[in-house]
Design a protein around this motif. Structure first.
Motif, PDB file in Angstrom:
ATOM      1  N   ASP A 116       0.876  -1.372   0.053  1.00  0.00           N
ATOM      2  CA  ASP A 116       0.132   0.092  -0.139  1.00  0.00           C
ATOM      3  C   ASP A 116       0.834   1.340   0.201  1.00  0.00           C
ATOM      4  OD1 ASP A 116      -2.300  -1.366   0.078  1.00  0.00           O
ATOM      5  OD2 ASP A 116      -2.441  -1.290   2.410  1.00  0.00           O
ATOM      6  N   ASN A 131       0.214   2.995  -3.258  1.00  0.00           N
ATOM      7  CA  ASN A 131      -1.140   3.167  -3.748  1.00  0.00           C
ATOM      8  C   ASN A 131      -1.836   4.393  -3.864  1.00  0.00           C
ATOM      9  OD1 ASN A 131      -3.811   2.332  -4.492  1.00  0.00           O
ATOM     10  ND2 ASN A 131      -4.086   0.937  -2.720  1.00  0.00           N
ATOM     11  N   PRO A 132      -2.370   4.658  -4.940  1.00  0.00           N
ATOM     12  CA  PRO A 132      -2.805   6.072  -5.205  1.00  0.00           C
ATOM     13  C   PRO A 132      -4.215   6.453  -4.284  1.00  0.00           C
ATOM     14  CG  PRO A 132      -2.346   4.988  -7.166  1.00  0.00           C
ATOM     15  CD  PRO A 132      -2.262   4.128  -6.191  1.00  0.00           C
ATOM     16  N   ALA A 133      -4.876   5.158  -3.850  1.00  0.00           N
ATOM     17  CA  ALA A 133      -6.003   5.407  -3.136  1.00  0.00           C
ATOM     18  C   ALA A 133      -5.560   5.589  -1.593  1.00  0.00           C
ATOM     19  CB  ALA A 133      -6.668   4.291  -3.094  1.00  0.00           C
ATOM     20  N   THR A 134      -4.461   5.075  -1.081  1.00  0.00           N
ATOM     21  CA  THR A 134      -3.885   5.457   0.223  1.00  0.00           C
ATOM     22  C   THR A 134      -3.443   7.014   0.157  1.00  0.00           C
ATOM     23  OG1 THR A 134      -2.910   3.221   0.234  1.00  0.00           O
ATOM     24  CG2 THR A 134      -2.109   5.001   1.908  1.00  0.00           C
ATOM     25  N   TRP A 135      -2.816   7.444  -0.858  1.00  0.00           N
ATOM     26  CA  TRP A 135      -2.151   8.863  -0.603  1.00  0.00           C
ATOM     27  C   TRP A 135      -3.496   9.881  -0.872  1.00  0.00           C
ATOM     28  CZ3 TRP A 135       2.236   9.616   1.604  1.00  0.00           C
ATOM     29  CH2 TRP A 135       2.778   8.635   1.709  1.00  0.00           C
ATOM     30  N   GLN A 136      -4.349   9.407  -1.680  1.00  0.00           N
ATOM     31  CA  GLN A 136      -5.830  10.278  -1.636  1.00  0.00           C
ATOM     32  C   GLN A 136      -6.403  10.529  -0.305  1.00  0.00           C
ATOM     33  OE1 GLN A 136      -6.552  12.101  -4.342  1.00  0.00           O
ATOM     34  NE2 GLN A 136      -8.014  13.021  -2.851  1.00  0.00           N
ATOM     35  N   HIS A 137      -6.667   9.244   0.567  1.00  0.00           N
ATOM     36  CA  HIS A 137      -7.020   9.336   1.901  1.00  0.00           C
ATOM     37  C   HIS A 137      -6.077  10.128   2.672  1.00  0.00           C
ATOM     38  CE1 HIS A 137      -8.844   7.725   5.468  1.00  0.00           C
ATOM     39  NE2 HIS A 137      -7.582   7.594   5.756  1.00  0.00           N
ATOM     40  N   LEU A 148      -4.223  12.532   1.853  1.00  0.00           N
ATOM     41  CA  LEU A 148      -4.595  14.132   1.336  1.00  0.00           C
ATOM     42  C   LEU A 148      -5.836  14.620   1.893  1.00  0.00           C
ATOM     43  CD1 LEU A 148      -2.973  14.310  -2.243  1.00  0.00           C
ATOM     44  CD2 LEU A 148      -2.008  15.135   0.038  1.00  0.00           C
ATOM     45  N   ASP A 149      -7.073  13.825   1.785  1.00  0.00           N
ATOM     46  CA  ASP A 149      -8.303  13.966   2.360  1.00  0.00           C
ATOM     47  C   ASP A 149      -8.127  14.507   3.849  1.00  0.00           C
ATOM     48  OD1 ASP A 149      -9.122  13.965  -0.271  1.00  0.00           O
ATOM     49  OD2 ASP A 149     -10.067  11.760   0.072  1.00  0.00           O
ATOM     50  N   LYS A 186      -6.564  17.751   4.590  1.00  0.00           N
ATOM     51  CA  LYS A 186      -7.496  18.974   4.254  1.00  0.00           C
ATOM     52  C   LYS A 186      -8.435  18.991   5.299  1.00  0.00           C
ATOM     53  CE  LYS A 186      -7.006  18.384  -0.841  1.00  0.00           C
ATOM     54  NZ  LYS A 186      -7.491  18.166  -2.093  1.00  0.00           N
TER      55      LYS A 186
END
Length: 59
Positions: free
Chosen positions: A44, A47-53, A55-56, A59
């Protein structure tokens, strides 16, 4: 090739090498921080989904 051209070429190659090493160390730091410090799974780490989580969450 004259002396000045060789010197400029060597300096440009050194800058490119430095940038490549810094990028490699950046990704190594991400991996070590996520897997060993953060106790995440190595699959992971990038994994782009991990980094999107992440970053969310920031924010």
């Amino acid at each position: 090739m004259n002396s000045i051209t060789k010197r400029v070429l060597i300096q440009v190659l050194l800058v490119i090498l430095l940038i490549a090493v810094l990028i490699g160390l950046f990704f190594l730091g991400i991996f070590i921080g996520y897997v060993y410090v953060g106790k995440g799974q190595s699959s992971d780490a990038f994994n782009p989904a991990t980094w999107q989580h992440i970053l969310d969450f920031v924010k």
